[in-house]
Design a protein around this motif. Structure first.
Motif, PDB file in Angstrom:
ATOM      1  N   ALA A 125      -7.972 -14.212  24.396  1.00 51.18           N
ATOM      2  CA  ALA A 125      -8.700 -14.050  23.037  1.00 51.18           C
ATOM      3  C   ALA A 125      -7.604 -13.891  21.930  1.00 51.18           C
ATOM      4  N   ASP A 126      -7.554 -14.987  21.231  1.00 49.35           N
ATOM      5  CA  ASP A 126      -6.877 -14.852  19.813  1.00 49.35           C
ATOM      6  C   ASP A 126      -7.144 -13.666  19.063  1.00 49.35           C
ATOM      7  N   VAL A 127      -5.828 -13.333  18.576  1.00 48.77           N
ATOM      8  CA  VAL A 127      -5.923 -12.102  17.453  1.00 48.77           C
ATOM      9  C   VAL A 127      -5.318 -12.481  16.110  1.00 48.77           C
ATOM     10  N   HIS A 137      -5.802 -17.137   5.225  1.00 48.16           N
ATOM     11  CA  HIS A 137      -4.782 -16.438   5.844  1.00 48.16           C
ATOM     12  C   HIS A 137      -5.027 -15.590   7.020  1.00 48.16           C
ATOM     13  N   ASP A 138      -3.797 -15.232   7.659  1.00 45.32           N
ATOM     14  CA  ASP A 138      -4.128 -14.522   8.801  1.00 45.32           C
ATOM     15  C   ASP A 138      -4.301 -13.148   8.516  1.00 45.32           C
ATOM     16  N   GLY A 139      -3.988 -12.710   7.164  1.00 44.55           N
ATOM     17  CA  GLY A 139      -4.114 -11.100   7.107  1.00 44.55           C
ATOM     18  C   GLY A 139      -4.755 -10.724   5.944  1.00 44.55           C
ATOM     19  N   SER A 208       4.089 -27.929  10.250  1.00 48.84           N
ATOM     20  CA  SER A 208       3.090 -28.815   9.779  1.00 48.84           C
ATOM     21  C   SER A 208       2.097 -29.224  10.663  1.00 48.84           C
ATOM     22  N   LEU A 209       2.067 -29.013  12.131  1.00 50.83           N
ATOM     23  CA  LEU A 209       1.572 -29.606  13.147  1.00 50.83           C
ATOM     24  C   LEU A 209       0.264 -28.823  13.489  1.00 50.83           C
ATOM     25  N   TYR A 210      -0.290 -27.935  12.730  1.00 51.19           N
ATOM     26  CA  TYR A 210      -1.278 -26.997  13.071  1.00 51.19           C
ATOM     27  C   TYR A 210      -2.752 -27.465  12.034  1.00 51.19           C
ATOM     28  N   SER A 211      -2.441 -28.779  11.424  1.00 49.51           N
ATOM     29  CA  SER A 211      -3.583 -29.054  10.628  1.00 49.51           C
ATOM     30  C   SER A 211      -4.942 -29.591  11.224  1.00 49.51           C
ATOM     31  N   PRO A 212      -4.946 -30.216  12.353  1.00 41.02           N
ATOM     32  CA  PRO A 212      -5.883 -30.517  13.054  1.00 41.02           C
ATOM     33  C   PRO A 212      -6.808 -29.226  13.766  1.00 41.02           C
ATOM     34  N   PHE A 213      -5.993 -28.328  13.954  1.00 37.64           N
ATOM     35  CA  PHE A 213      -6.622 -27.217  14.405  1.00 37.64           C
ATOM     36  C   PHE A 213      -7.211 -26.299  13.172  1.00 37.64           C
ATOM     37  N   ARG A 214      -6.636 -26.678  12.022  1.00 37.31           N
ATOM     38  CA  ARG A 214      -7.396 -25.930  10.937  1.00 37.31           C
ATOM     39  C   ARG A 214      -8.722 -26.506  10.315  1.00 37.31           C
ATOM     40  N   TYR A 229       5.114 -15.248   6.591  1.00 30.87           N
ATOM     41  CA  TYR A 229       4.847 -14.470   8.077  1.00 30.87           C
ATOM     42  C   TYR A 229       5.155 -15.524   9.290  1.00 30.87           C
ATOM     43  N   GLN A 230       4.704 -16.589   9.138  1.00 31.45           N
ATOM     44  CA  GLN A 230       5.225 -17.678  10.260  1.00 31.45           C
ATOM     45  C   GLN A 230       6.728 -17.901   9.970  1.00 31.45           C
ATOM     46  N   MET A 231       7.456 -18.351  11.304  1.00 33.06           N
ATOM     47  CA  MET A 231       8.787 -18.544  10.854  1.00 33.06           C
ATOM     48  C   MET A 231       9.442 -19.798  10.477  1.00 33.06           C
ATOM     49  N   ALA A 279       4.199 -21.667  25.932  1.00 32.97           N
ATOM     50  CA  ALA A 279       4.223 -22.566  25.119  1.00 32.97           C
ATOM     51  C   ALA A 279       3.066 -23.219  24.544  1.00 32.97           C
ATOM     52  N   TYR A 280       2.954 -23.170  23.329  1.00 37.37           N
ATOM     53  CA  TYR A 280       1.715 -23.855  22.922  1.00 37.37           C
ATOM     54  C   TYR A 280       2.062 -25.433  22.303  1.00 37.37           C
ATOM     55  N   HIS A 281       1.354 -26.181  23.013  1.00 33.34           N
ATOM     56  CA  HIS A 281       1.483 -27.657  22.907  1.00 33.34           C
ATOM     57  C   HIS A 281       0.333 -27.860  21.663  1.00 33.34           C
ATOM     58  N   VAL A 282       0.478 -27.864  20.481  1.00 33.56           N
ATOM     59  CA  VAL A 282      -0.575 -27.657  19.521  1.00 33.56           C
ATOM     60  C   VAL A 282      -1.147 -28.914  19.090  1.00 33.56           C
ATOM     61  N   SER A 283      -2.202 -28.633  18.226  1.00 32.52           N
ATOM     62  CA  SER A 283      -3.270 -29.572  17.865  1.00 32.52           C
ATOM     63  C   SER A 283      -2.447 -30.868  17.390  1.00 32.52           C
ATOM     64  N   GLY A 284      -1.577 -30.803  16.483  1.00 30.82           N
ATOM     65  CA  GLY A 284      -0.698 -31.824  15.931  1.00 30.82           C
ATOM     66  C   GLY A 284      -0.111 -32.693  17.075  1.00 30.82           C
TER      67      GLY A 284
HETATM   68  C1  PBG Z   1      -4.450 -18.996  14.099  1.00 35.17           C
HETATM   69  C2  PBG Z   1      -3.992 -20.037  14.842  1.00 35.17           C
HETATM   70  C3  PBG Z   1      -3.482 -21.268  14.559  1.00 35.17           C
HETATM   71  C4  PBG Z   1      -3.206 -21.884  15.943  1.00 35.17           C
HETATM   72  C5  PBG Z   1      -3.493 -21.111  16.812  1.00 35.17           C
HETATM   73  N1  PBG Z   1      -3.962 -19.836  16.142  1.00 35.17           N
HETATM   74  C6  PBG Z   1      -3.177 -21.775  13.385  1.00 35.17           C
HETATM   75  C7  PBG Z   1      -2.412 -21.211  12.165  1.00 35.17           C
HETATM   76  O1  PBG Z   1      -1.422 -20.346  12.364  1.00 35.17           O
HETATM   77  O2  PBG Z   1      -2.252 -21.800  11.143  1.00 35.17           O
HETATM   78  C8  PBG Z   1      -2.921 -23.302  15.964  1.00 35.17           C
HETATM   79  C9  PBG Z   1      -3.161 -23.956  17.216  1.00 35.17           C
HETATM   80  C10 PBG Z   1      -2.912 -25.401  17.202  1.00 35.17           C
HETATM   81  O3  PBG Z   1      -2.612 -26.230  16.183  1.00 35.17           O
HETATM   82  O4  PBG Z   1      -3.561 -26.143  18.119  1.00 35.17           O
HETATM   83  N2  PBG Z   1      -3.706 -17.833  13.627  1.00 35.17           N
END
Ligand code: PBG
Length: 331
Positions: A125-127, A137-139, A208-214, A229-231, A279-284
């Protein structure tokens, strides 16, 4: 003596080990198996509802009843864990994301139902607050528009507690606040959840690879970006520091995210830690291949197989990916 003039006298002929599929399979160094994959699900309210996500072909937002069916199918094919992300109704979003620690919220209820129906499937479960905040934003955002670290950590602890209480096997802080792993560990332990694991998004880049997730979770940033906050994608020594702090704060599994543009980081982390690496093979990363496939430029199954293999070869023990349903038949 060579058999004829054209035959060279070579000591090494690496091609001998590549002659047939059976020989290749004997010398193969990396193998993919269904239990390597963690399948992310996007959950929406309601029943009998599925919504396509335009930027992520073949991925859908699902209501709980359909999610249970899909999860059961995947589990039967060998998938051992799923990750859950909510698409929260806009009316439930707020400045401080309080819905994130509502025990009767979408995700806690889903965790209870999944644990009841599929007790042997692990739930991650994502936190993080972003699906629940109006600003995305995440916070917690201060008056100056900064993301408040310590105030956010307290919210994350409440959220992690709610998810643990619902029955999550792992809570997965994806927010990148400093010190959150240690605080969540303390909070869980003091509430009796000593067996709930922490899978930390330790090395999460401002990619920049998270946009489809958003799009999928309908969380758009109202202002700014996540770079405080992200690296920074330029850094690797800092990545190893992030992971070593999470490890010393009690993380059970360390994650690198995204995966393919950061294979060097996975490989370096493999040298540094004895902990399992995710490893997270992300949405993008998924979307790029699927878009090229739809144009007929490449074959998605083959490219995704090669991609996931490369992530494992670099040193990941497990991979979060949207591609599992596509490549399971190839295994
Ligand atoms: C939220 C979160 C994100 C992803 C997983 N958890 C997006 C973000 O940090 O903006 C991305 C996952 C993906 O792109 O598949 N904190």
């Amino acid at each position: 003596m060579p058999v004829d003039e054209k035959t060279l006298t070579l000591t090494h002929r690496l091609r001998r080990n590549r002659q047939t599929e059976s020989i290749r399979s004997l010398v193969r160094e990396t193998h993919l198996k269904p239990s390597d994959f963690i399948h992310p699900f996007f959950l929406i309210e309601g029943s009998q509802t599925r919504q396509p996500i335009v930027s992520m072909p073949r991925v859908e937002r699902l209501s709980l009843d359909l999610l249970l069916q899909e999860a059961e199918k995947l589990h039967r094919k060998g998938i051992q864990a799923i990750a859950l992300f909510p698409t929260i109704h806009p009316e439930l979003k707020s400045e401080t994301g309080d819905e994130a620690w509502n025990s009767f919220g979408l995700i806690p209820q889903a965790i209870r139902a999944i644990k009841k129906e599929l007790p042997s499937l692990s739930i991650i479960a994502d936190v993080a607050l972003d699906p629940y905040t109006l600003h995305g934003h995440d916070g917690i955002v201060t008056e100056k528009g900064e993301i408040a670290n310590d105030e956010t950590v307290e919210c994350l602890c409440k959220m992690a507690y709610t998810l643990a209480e619902a029955g999550a096997d792992f809570v997965a802080p994806s927010d990148m606040m400093d010190g959150r792993v240690g605080e969540i560990r303390k909070w869980l332990d003091s509430s009796g959840f000593t067996n709930t694991g922490i899978l930390s998004y330790s090395i999460k880049y401002a990619s920049s690879l998270y946009s489809p997730f958003r799009d999928a979770v309908q969380s758009q940033l109202a202002f700014g970006d996540k770079k405080t906050y992200q690296m920074d994608p330029a850094n690797s020594r800092e990545a190893l520091l992030e992971a070593s702090f999470d490890e010393s704060e009690g993380a059970d599994i360390l994650m690198v995210k995204p995966a393919t543009l950061y294979l060097d980081i996975i490989a370096k982390l493999r040298q540094q830690t004895q902990r399992p690496i995710a490893a997270y093979h992300v949405s993008g990363e998924y979307a790029m291949v699927m878009a090229a496939h739809e144009k007929g430029y490449l074959n998605a199954e083959k490219v995704l197989y090669e991609t996931l293999l490369s992530i494992k070869r670099a040193g990941a023990d497990m991979i979060f990916t949207y591609a599992a349903p596509l490549i399971l038949p190839l295994l």
